[in-house]
Design an enzyme around this catalytic site. Structure first.
Site, PDB file in Angstrom:
ATOM      1  N   HIS A  88     116.519 -50.155   4.937  1.00 14.28           N
ATOM      2  CA  HIS A  88     116.335 -49.004   5.224  1.00 14.28           C
ATOM      3  C   HIS A  88     116.531 -47.678   3.969  1.00 14.28           C
ATOM      4  O   HIS A  88     116.904 -47.238   4.160  1.00 14.28           O
ATOM      5  CB  HIS A  88     117.607 -48.451   6.127  1.00 14.28           C
ATOM      6  CG  HIS A  88     116.519 -47.821   7.032  1.00 14.28           C
ATOM      7  ND1 HIS A  88     115.205 -46.938   6.788  1.00 14.28           N
ATOM      8  CD2 HIS A  88     117.566 -46.595   7.961  1.00 14.28           C
ATOM      9  CE1 HIS A  88     115.407 -45.906   7.769  1.00 14.28           C
ATOM     10  NE2 HIS A  88     116.291 -45.617   8.492  1.00 14.28           N
TER      11      HIS A  88
ATOM     12  N   GLN B 290     116.375 -43.945   3.746  1.00 11.42           N
ATOM     13  CA  GLN B 290     117.967 -43.977   4.553  1.00 11.42           C
ATOM     14  C   GLN B 290     118.597 -43.240   3.123  1.00 11.42           C
ATOM     15  O   GLN B 290     119.599 -42.154   3.184  1.00 11.42           O
ATOM     16  CB  GLN B 290     118.453 -44.437   5.383  1.00 11.42           C
ATOM     17  CG  GLN B 290     119.818 -43.948   6.099  1.00 11.42           C
ATOM     18  CD  GLN B 290     119.648 -42.602   6.759  1.00 11.42           C
ATOM     19  OE1 GLN B 290     119.161 -42.950   7.502  1.00 11.42           O
ATOM     20  NE2 GLN B 290     120.567 -41.768   6.608  1.00 11.42           N
TER      21      GLN B 290
ATOM     22  N   CYS C  90     123.886 -42.588   9.067  1.00 10.30           N
ATOM     23  CA  CYS C  90     122.704 -42.564   9.407  1.00 10.30           C
ATOM     24  C   CYS C  90     122.031 -42.047  10.430  1.00 10.30           C
ATOM     25  O   CYS C  90     120.415 -41.545  10.528  1.00 10.30           O
ATOM     26  CB  CYS C  90     121.617 -44.001   8.727  1.00 10.30           C
ATOM     27  SG  CYS C  90     122.479 -44.923  10.178  1.00 10.30           S
TER      28      CYS C  90
ATOM     29  N   ARG D  66     116.352 -36.809   5.045  1.00 14.06           N
ATOM     30  CA  ARG D  66     114.996 -37.268   5.481  1.00 14.06           C
ATOM     31  C   ARG D  66     114.270 -36.598   5.143  1.00 14.06           C
ATOM     32  O   ARG D  66     112.861 -37.166   4.702  1.00 14.06           O
ATOM     33  CB  ARG D  66     115.847 -38.397   6.367  1.00 14.06           C
ATOM     34  CG  ARG D  66     116.394 -38.543   6.829  1.00 14.06           C
ATOM     35  CD  ARG D  66     117.035 -40.201   5.911  1.00 14.06           C
ATOM     36  NE  ARG D  66     115.805 -40.868   5.754  1.00 14.06           N
ATOM     37  CZ  ARG D  66     115.215 -41.654   6.908  1.00 14.06           C
ATOM     38  NH1 ARG D  66     116.345 -41.694   8.320  1.00 14.06           N
ATOM     39  NH2 ARG D  66     114.304 -42.187   6.838  1.00 14.06           N
TER      40      ARG D  66
ATOM     41  N   ARG E 202     107.893 -49.497   9.812  1.00 15.61           N
ATOM     42  CA  ARG E 202     108.548 -49.878  10.621  1.00 15.61           C
ATOM     43  C   ARG E 202     108.919 -50.557  11.457  1.00 15.61           C
ATOM     44  O   ARG E 202     108.191 -51.048  11.993  1.00 15.61           O
ATOM     45  CB  ARG E 202     109.512 -48.353  11.144  1.00 15.61           C
ATOM     46  CG  ARG E 202     111.268 -49.023  12.464  1.00 15.61           C
ATOM     47  CD  ARG E 202     111.274 -48.474  13.197  1.00 15.61           C
ATOM     48  NE  ARG E 202     112.097 -47.703  11.379  1.00 15.61           N
ATOM     49  CZ  ARG E 202     113.646 -46.500  12.152  1.00 15.61           C
ATOM     50  NH1 ARG E 202     113.877 -46.448  13.649  1.00 15.61           N
ATOM     51  NH2 ARG E 202     114.464 -45.721  11.161  1.00 15.61           N
TER      52      ARG E 202
ATOM     53  N   ASP F 200     127.667 -47.101  10.692  1.00 16.25           N
ATOM     54  CA  ASP F 200     126.229 -47.294  11.694  1.00 16.25           C
ATOM     55  C   ASP F 200     126.316 -48.369  12.430  1.00 16.25           C
ATOM     56  O   ASP F 200     127.793 -49.254  13.005  1.00 16.25           O
ATOM     57  CB  ASP F 200     125.329 -48.418  10.259  1.00 16.25           C
ATOM     58  CG  ASP F 200     124.011 -48.489  11.674  1.00 16.25           C
ATOM     59  OD1 ASP F 200     123.372 -47.711  12.072  1.00 16.25           O
ATOM     60  OD2 ASP F 200     122.659 -48.849  10.751  1.00 16.25           O
TER      61      ASP F 200
HETATM   62  N1   CP Z   1     118.461 -43.064  10.506  1.00 19.77           N
HETATM   63  C1   CP Z   1     117.352 -43.346  10.993  1.00 19.77           C
HETATM   64  O1   CP Z   1     116.301 -44.117  10.441  1.00 19.77           O
HETATM   65  O2   CP Z   1     117.613 -42.452  12.479  1.00 19.77           O
HETATM   66  P1   CP Z   1     115.507 -42.346  12.977  1.00 19.77           P
HETATM   67  O3   CP Z   1     116.148 -44.641  13.976  1.00 19.77           O
HETATM   68  O4   CP Z   1     115.981 -41.955  14.495  1.00 19.77           O
HETATM   69  O5   CP Z   1     115.267 -42.937  12.353  1.00 19.77           O
HETATM   70  N1  NVA Z   2     121.154 -50.539  11.849  1.00 18.03           N
HETATM   71  C1  NVA Z   2     120.447 -48.998  12.194  1.00 18.03           C
HETATM   72  C2  NVA Z   2     119.532 -47.850  11.735  1.00 18.03           C
HETATM   73  C3  NVA Z   2     119.269 -47.909  12.984  1.00 18.03           C
HETATM   74  C4  NVA Z   2     118.436 -46.415  11.655  1.00 18.03           C
HETATM   75  C5  NVA Z   2     118.673 -50.153  13.481  1.00 18.03           C
HETATM   76  O1  NVA Z   2     119.168 -51.169  12.896  1.00 18.03           O
HETATM   77  O2  NVA Z   2     119.215 -50.481  14.116  1.00 18.03           O
END
Ligand code: CP
Ligand code: NVA
Length: 309
Positions: free
Chosen positions: A130, A133, A264, A292, A103, A224
């Site tokens: 992502h 997701q 998400c 997930r 990440r 989101d």
């Molecule tokens: N939806 C998702 O990726 O959540 P987190 O940021 O908690 O991993």
């Molecule tokens: N768009 C959000 C998604 C988190 C799962 C972010 O990048 O923070």
């Protein structure tokens, strides 16, 4: 070497395969076959530059249930925090582990990892994509609506963010109509151009709108957060820009009773979505969160057994 960075690495056929495998894993889990040691003793390194609940825990649970050993780490705990390059780090990790999920703030970091890695690299969220997701979202829609192809989905709010982009990509692969509803400043026609070939092949359609009335008749309404991780400096402007796109009872009424609500998570309740929608009967957000884990198992198996032999 096959990686999962954007979903574009996968054909529409492979995406469907991944979703079928996910469904199979879910059924096995539901009937109590909790431990499916398909990949015993394999190590997966989970490298996280940003916080995470679902991604970290679903990748960890999925790995353990497959008999793997997940190792969570952050830049501060590695020599990366003291300036060692991604290049040198990923070459080292490739000698120990069977896969790395990362990440990252900049999508380019993942591309660099993939360039120098001799093990599959899995995108656990970047500023642009992502994909994990989107796989869970497609599985949720399939379960709830009974079909995978030809769905109509509206995404409201930050139509330029990672989650919206990955939803659009998977939609293009599965022949969906994806309506990206948000302010003109955030429209990105380059994305639609990039997907042209997939859209022609699958009969899908992607278009932008700035009117919430365009949620009418969809199968799913998705939103989101307005301020994604890494975009905190723009918080005030984004709140002002995105306020008209909150998913509330009015929006769900325009969409219709058939529409499910997707997010998400994590959500900023009262901002992009109201409590009554996220906790309401049309909400599928907990199924998305659960899915997930099942889709993560499919991704591990696919990358480590089927496609990277
Ligand atoms: N939806 C998702 O990726 O959540 P987190 O940021 O908690 O991993
Ligand atoms: N768009 C959000 C998604 C988190 C799962 C972010 O990048 O923070």
């Amino acid at each position: 070497m096959k990686h999962l960075l954007t979903l574009l690495e996968f054909s529409h056929y492979e995406i469907e395969q991944l979703l079928h495998i996910s469904r199979e894993f879910k059924i096995r889990h539901r009937v109590g076959e909790i431990y499916t040691p398909l990949l015993p003793g394999r190590v997966v390194v989970l490298y996280f530059e940003k916080p995470s609940t679902r991604t970290r825990l679903s990748l960890t649970s999925a790995a353990v249930q497959l008999g793997m050993h997940p190792v969570y780490t952050t830049p501060a705990e590695l020599q990366i925090g003291r300036g060692e390059t991604i290049h040198d780090t990923v070459k080292t990790v490739s000698r120990y582990a069977s896969a790395v999920a990362a990440r990252v703030y900049r999508h380019e970091t993942l591309e660099e990892m993939a360039r120098y890695s001799s093990i599959p690299v899995i995108n656990a969220l970047s500023d642009k994509h992502h994909p994990l997701q989107a796989l869970a979202d497609a599985l949720t829609l399939w379960e709830r609506l009974g079909k995978l192809r030809g769905l109509k989905i509206a995404f409201l709010g930050d139509v330029a963010n990672n989650v919206a982009t990955s939803l659009t990509l998977i939609g293009a692969k599965l022949g969906w109509e994806v309506r990206l509803i948000g302010p003109k400043q955030l429209w990105n026609y380059r994305l639609v151009d990039e997907l042209r070939e997939d859209l022609v092949r699958t009969g899908g359609n992607v278009y932008y709108s700035d009117s919430i009335n365009d949620v009418g008749g969809v199968d799913g309404v998705y939103t989101d957060v307005w301020i994604s991780m890494g975009f905190e400096k723009e918080a005030e402007e984004r709140r002002r820009l995105l306020k008209p796109y909150q998913v509330n009872r009015h929006v769900m009424e325009i969409a219709g009773k058939q529409a499910i609500f997707l997010h998400c998570l994590p959500a900023r309740r009262g901002e992009e979505v109201t409590d009554e929608v996220i906790d309401g009967v049309q909400s599928a957000v907990w199924d998305q969160a659960e899915n997930r884990m099942h889709t993560a198992k499919a991704v591990y198996s696919y990358l480590l057994i089927f496609s990277n032999k």
